[in-house]
Design a protein around this motif. Structure first.
Motif, PDB file in Angstrom:
ATOM      1  N   PHE A 165     -12.611   5.664   6.850  1.00 32.96           N
ATOM      2  CA  PHE A 165     -14.996   6.182   6.935  1.00 32.96           C
ATOM      3  C   PHE A 165     -14.880   6.058   8.784  1.00 32.96           C
ATOM      4  O   PHE A 165     -16.089   4.492   9.214  1.00 32.96           O
ATOM      5  CB  PHE A 165     -15.236   5.314   6.257  1.00 32.96           C
ATOM      6  CG  PHE A 165     -15.235   5.764   5.147  1.00 32.96           C
ATOM      7  CD1 PHE A 165     -15.925   6.302   4.209  1.00 32.96           C
ATOM      8  CD2 PHE A 165     -14.063   5.011   4.701  1.00 32.96           C
ATOM      9  CE1 PHE A 165     -15.215   6.511   3.286  1.00 32.96           C
ATOM     10  CE2 PHE A 165     -14.025   5.086   2.518  1.00 32.96           C
ATOM     11  CZ  PHE A 165     -14.739   6.583   2.278  1.00 32.96           C
ATOM     12  N   LEU A 166     -14.528   6.915   9.659  1.00 31.74           N
ATOM     13  CA  LEU A 166     -15.587   7.150  11.053  1.00 31.74           C
ATOM     14  C   LEU A 166     -16.583   7.458  10.965  1.00 31.74           C
ATOM     15  O   LEU A 166     -16.599   8.302  12.529  1.00 31.74           O
ATOM     16  CB  LEU A 166     -13.739   8.323  11.757  1.00 31.74           C
ATOM     17  CG  LEU A 166     -12.708   7.891  11.146  1.00 31.74           C
ATOM     18  CD1 LEU A 166     -11.854   8.460  12.318  1.00 31.74           C
ATOM     19  CD2 LEU A 166     -12.377   6.398  11.270  1.00 31.74           C
TER      20      LEU A 166
ATOM     21  N   LYS B 104     -16.485   4.130  -3.773  1.00 31.27           N
ATOM     22  CA  LYS B 104     -16.830   5.414  -4.556  1.00 31.27           C
ATOM     23  C   LYS B 104     -16.636   6.400  -3.733  1.00 31.27           C
ATOM     24  O   LYS B 104     -17.101   7.467  -4.203  1.00 31.27           O
ATOM     25  CB  LYS B 104     -18.490   4.767  -4.114  1.00 31.27           C
ATOM     26  CG  LYS B 104     -19.795   5.970  -5.176  1.00 31.27           C
ATOM     27  CD  LYS B 104     -20.843   5.037  -4.765  1.00 31.27           C
ATOM     28  CE  LYS B 104     -21.555   6.668  -5.210  1.00 31.27           C
ATOM     29  NZ  LYS B 104     -23.167   6.189  -5.233  1.00 31.27           N
ATOM     30  N   TYR B 105     -16.292   6.152  -2.537  1.00 34.38           N
ATOM     31  CA  TYR B 105     -16.391   7.666  -1.529  1.00 34.38           C
ATOM     32  C   TYR B 105     -14.926   7.484  -1.453  1.00 34.38           C
ATOM     33  O   TYR B 105     -14.627   7.995  -0.042  1.00 34.38           O
ATOM     34  CB  TYR B 105     -17.190   7.611  -0.262  1.00 34.38           C
ATOM     35  CG  TYR B 105     -18.206   7.320  -1.017  1.00 34.38           C
ATOM     36  CD1 TYR B 105     -19.166   8.758  -1.676  1.00 34.38           C
ATOM     37  CD2 TYR B 105     -20.097   6.411  -0.590  1.00 34.38           C
ATOM     38  CE1 TYR B 105     -20.458   8.164  -1.788  1.00 34.38           C
ATOM     39  CE2 TYR B 105     -20.406   6.093  -1.761  1.00 34.38           C
ATOM     40  CZ  TYR B 105     -21.492   7.634  -1.909  1.00 34.38           C
ATOM     41  OH  TYR B 105     -22.489   7.794  -2.446  1.00 34.38           O
ATOM     42  N   LYS B 106     -13.626   7.184  -1.683  1.00 33.72           N
ATOM     43  CA  LYS B 106     -12.303   6.544  -1.248  1.00 33.72           C
ATOM     44  C   LYS B 106     -11.401   8.128  -1.012  1.00 33.72           C
ATOM     45  O   LYS B 106     -11.078   8.322  -0.006  1.00 33.72           O
ATOM     46  CB  LYS B 106     -11.406   6.128  -2.349  1.00 33.72           C
ATOM     47  CG  LYS B 106     -11.253   6.153  -3.137  1.00 33.72           C
ATOM     48  CD  LYS B 106     -10.294   5.569  -4.147  1.00 33.72           C
ATOM     49  CE  LYS B 106     -10.802   5.022  -5.267  1.00 33.72           C
ATOM     50  NZ  LYS B 106     -10.386   4.389  -6.929  1.00 33.72           N
ATOM     51  N   SER B 107     -12.454   9.399  -1.896  1.00 31.73           N
ATOM     52  CA  SER B 107     -11.618  10.328  -1.862  1.00 31.73           C
ATOM     53  C   SER B 107     -12.313  11.520  -0.523  1.00 31.73           C
ATOM     54  O   SER B 107     -11.707  12.204  -0.289  1.00 31.73           O
ATOM     55  CB  SER B 107     -12.294  11.470  -2.945  1.00 31.73           C
ATOM     56  OG  SER B 107     -13.518  11.778  -3.183  1.00 31.73           O
ATOM     57  N   GLN B 108     -13.219  10.425   0.044  1.00 28.62           N
ATOM     58  CA  GLN B 108     -13.746  11.358   1.591  1.00 28.62           C
ATOM     59  C   GLN B 108     -12.755  10.382   2.557  1.00 28.62           C
ATOM     60  O   GLN B 108     -13.895  11.268   3.522  1.00 28.62           O
ATOM     61  CB  GLN B 108     -15.460  11.720   1.652  1.00 28.62           C
ATOM     62  CG  GLN B 108     -15.691  12.416   0.060  1.00 28.62           C
ATOM     63  CD  GLN B 108     -17.458  12.629   0.349  1.00 28.62           C
ATOM     64  OE1 GLN B 108     -18.039  12.930   2.026  1.00 28.62           O
ATOM     65  NE2 GLN B 108     -17.608  12.003  -0.904  1.00 28.62           N
ATOM     66  N   ALA B 109     -12.518   9.587   2.569  1.00 27.52           N
ATOM     67  CA  ALA B 109     -12.224   8.747   3.879  1.00 27.52           C
ATOM     68  C   ALA B 109     -10.828   9.692   4.369  1.00 27.52           C
ATOM     69  O   ALA B 109     -10.026  10.675   3.550  1.00 27.52           O
ATOM     70  CB  ALA B 109     -10.828   7.684   3.504  1.00 27.52           C
ATOM     71  N   GLU B 110     -11.120   9.671   5.859  1.00 25.55           N
ATOM     72  CA  GLU B 110     -10.346  10.396   6.218  1.00 25.55           C
ATOM     73  C   GLU B 110      -8.590   9.763   6.965  1.00 25.55           C
ATOM     74  O   GLU B 110      -8.673   8.491   6.954  1.00 25.55           O
ATOM     75  CB  GLU B 110      -9.858  10.365   8.363  1.00 25.55           C
ATOM     76  CG  GLU B 110     -11.807  11.553   8.309  1.00 25.55           C
ATOM     77  CD  GLU B 110     -11.814  11.463   9.306  1.00 25.55           C
ATOM     78  OE1 GLU B 110     -10.938  11.336  10.469  1.00 25.55           O
ATOM     79  OE2 GLU B 110     -12.860  11.940   9.512  1.00 25.55           O
ATOM     80  N   THR B 111      -7.322   9.949   6.428  1.00 29.26           N
ATOM     81  CA  THR B 111      -6.075   9.500   6.142  1.00 29.26           C
ATOM     82  C   THR B 111      -5.327  10.192   7.489  1.00 29.26           C
ATOM     83  O   THR B 111      -5.686  11.506   7.417  1.00 29.26           O
ATOM     84  CB  THR B 111      -6.033  10.034   4.659  1.00 29.26           C
ATOM     85  OG1 THR B 111      -5.195  11.401   4.796  1.00 29.26           O
ATOM     86  CG2 THR B 111      -6.345   9.537   4.010  1.00 29.26           C
ATOM     87  N   GLU B 112      -4.661   9.381   8.157  1.00 31.62           N
ATOM     88  CA  GLU B 112      -3.524   9.789   9.005  1.00 31.62           C
ATOM     89  C   GLU B 112      -2.417  10.639   8.990  1.00 31.62           C
ATOM     90  O   GLU B 112      -2.141  10.961   8.011  1.00 31.62           O
ATOM     91  CB  GLU B 112      -3.488   8.646  10.400  1.00 31.62           C
ATOM     92  CG  GLU B 112      -4.951   8.034  10.939  1.00 31.62           C
ATOM     93  CD  GLU B 112      -4.487   6.861  11.460  1.00 31.62           C
ATOM     94  OE1 GLU B 112      -4.503   6.547  12.762  1.00 31.62           O
ATOM     95  OE2 GLU B 112      -4.700   5.826  11.387  1.00 31.62           O
TER      96      GLU B 112
END
Length: 109
Positions: free
Chosen positions: A64-65, A101-109
């Motif tokens: 979450f940036l 709650k918002y893990k689906s919107q986290a940015e992954t590298e």
């Protein structure tokens, strides 16, 4: 608009500006470690507020940036609709709930 370079060790943030051709990795002028580059939306806590710095680091380590996170995402006739920006948390208890709650919107590298 622009970016910030953040050093979590020194608890400092530096504005990078808007010249997208000159954005790159930067080292902290105090400790020399590589800083994390994030969006201008990040509002760094005061240097002495260690708990808020821990929360920010926790969120960023989980993808979450400080980009927009949406409270609701749904589809209408095949079109994805994004509604209402979620507010980034300021304490660790809320941060853990936010990540889950918002893990689906986290940015992954």
């Amino acid at each position: 608009m622009g970016f910030k370079n953040v050093c979590f060790d020194c608890k400092k943030a530096f504005n990078q500006g808007t010249d997208l051709n000159n954005i790159g990795e930067s080292k902290c002028p105090d400790c020399g470690k590589l800083m994390k580059q994030i969006t201008h939306r990040f509002r760094p806590p005061k240097q002495k507020d260690k708990k808020k710095w821990e929360v920010a680091k926790f969120l960023m380590e989980r993808g979450f940036l400080y980009e927009h996170v949406y409270e609701r995402i749904y589809e209408v006739r095949g079109i994805t609709v994004l509604a209402n920006y979620a507010t980034y948390p300021e304490n660790m208890r809320d941060a853990k709930e936010f990540v889950e709650k918002y893990k689906s919107q986290a940015e992954t590298e």
